[in-house]
Design an enzyme around this catalytic site. Structure first.
Site, mmCIF file in Angstrom:
data_model
loop_
_atom_site.group_PDB
_atom_site.id
_atom_site.type_symbol
_atom_site.label_atom_id
_atom_site.label_comp_id
_atom_site.label_asym_id
_atom_site.label_seq_id
_atom_site.Cartn_x
_atom_site.Cartn_y
_atom_site.Cartn_z
ATOM 1 C CD GLU A 50 24.211 -61.985 -80.552
ATOM 2 O OE1 GLU A 50 23.708 -62.436 -81.521
ATOM 3 O OE2 GLU A 50 23.865 -62.271 -79.371
ATOM 4 C CG ASP A 75 16.937 -57.919 -81.135
ATOM 5 O OD1 ASP A 75 17.526 -58.734 -82.128
ATOM 6 O OD2 ASP A 75 15.797 -57.462 -81.344
ATOM 7 C CG ASP A 124 16.628 -56.378 -93.037
ATOM 8 O OD1 ASP A 124 17.051 -56.445 -94.135
ATOM 9 O OD2 ASP A 124 15.616 -55.877 -92.650
ATOM 10 C CG ASP A 160 21.762 -65.388 -94.976
ATOM 11 O OD1 ASP A 160 21.860 -64.597 -94.041
ATOM 12 O OD2 ASP A 160 21.057 -65.570 -95.779
#
Length: 228
Positions: A50, A75, A124, A160
């Site tokens: 991920e 991350d 982002d 989104d």
């Protein structure tokens, strides 16, 4: 950085399921490169990444639902990784780990064809044209993914941001990748994707912090997966 974030960042340094790769380290191959299965997970299960995992909601959620796979959340923010890593440690989850590093460095962390799937969850979108190379589905990053993914490896995107979804779809088509599923509104069309109930549940029941936030604001969630 707030005191709380500093505390969480420091605590991640003590977790056995979190690995830290800085710039200096990236210039050399990471010790687990090519050895994640043999030296860390101690099995031959497929490895799923991920990217931009944030708090690790997807890494942990997928690991709970698919014990026959291994998961690694990536991350750069240690204070974010803290939540997922702590949950995994407390629940003694042996099929999930976290890597605190820049996504740019993944070729130093994984061997060719070591990865089976990649999830990109609410990245982002980098909407400015001048920042296209920083988009996680730009040609620059897709080339990196191709090097570490197995043949016919899968990339999943949830976002989104409709323009970013469209951009990624165009990227996949331009590169002649095989589109498996795509939708502008995941929750309206969730039943069309897979006959496998666990897979559909993973798409809709696991929600990141940002997915919940944007869904509550009325944004539709886009989803795309394709084979490289």
């Amino acid at each position: 950085m707030t005191k709380r974030k500093l505390q969480r960042f420091a605590e991640t340094e003590t977790f056995g399921n979190v690995f830290h790769i800085g710039y200096e380290d990236s210039l050399q191959n990471f010790s687990l490169k090519g050895k994640w299965n043999s030296d860390y997970f101690k099995n031959n299960h497929p490895i799923v990444l991920e990217l931009g995992c944030g708090r690790g909601e997807y890494s942990v959620g997928l690991a709970e639902r698919f014990p026959e796979k291994n998961f690694i959340g990536v991350d750069i923010k240690g204070a974010r990784i803290w939540r997922g890593a702590k949950t995994a440690a407390e629940n003694k989850m042996n099929n999930v780990a976290f890597l605190r590093t820049r996504i740019d460095f993944i070729e130093s962390c994984f061997e060719a064809q070591e990865i089976s799937e990649i999830w990109i969850t609410f990245p982002d979108p980098q909407p400015q044209e001048s920042r296209e190379r920083k988009r996680l589905t730009s040609d620059l990053f897709l080339n990196r993914y191709q090097k570490i993914l197995k043949p016919k490896g899968i990339i999943h995107l949830k976002t989104d941001n409709a323009p970013f979804y469209e951009y990624t779809l165009e990227q996949a088509q331009k590169n002649n990748f095989s589109i498996v599923n795509s939708t502008h509104d995941l929750y309206a069309e969730k039943n069309i994707f897979s006959k496998e109930k666990k897979e559909t549940a993973a798409l809709t029941e696991i929600q990141t912090f940002y997915e919940k936030k944007f869904s509550e604001l009325g944004f539709k969630i886009c989803y795309l997966n394709f084979q490289i």
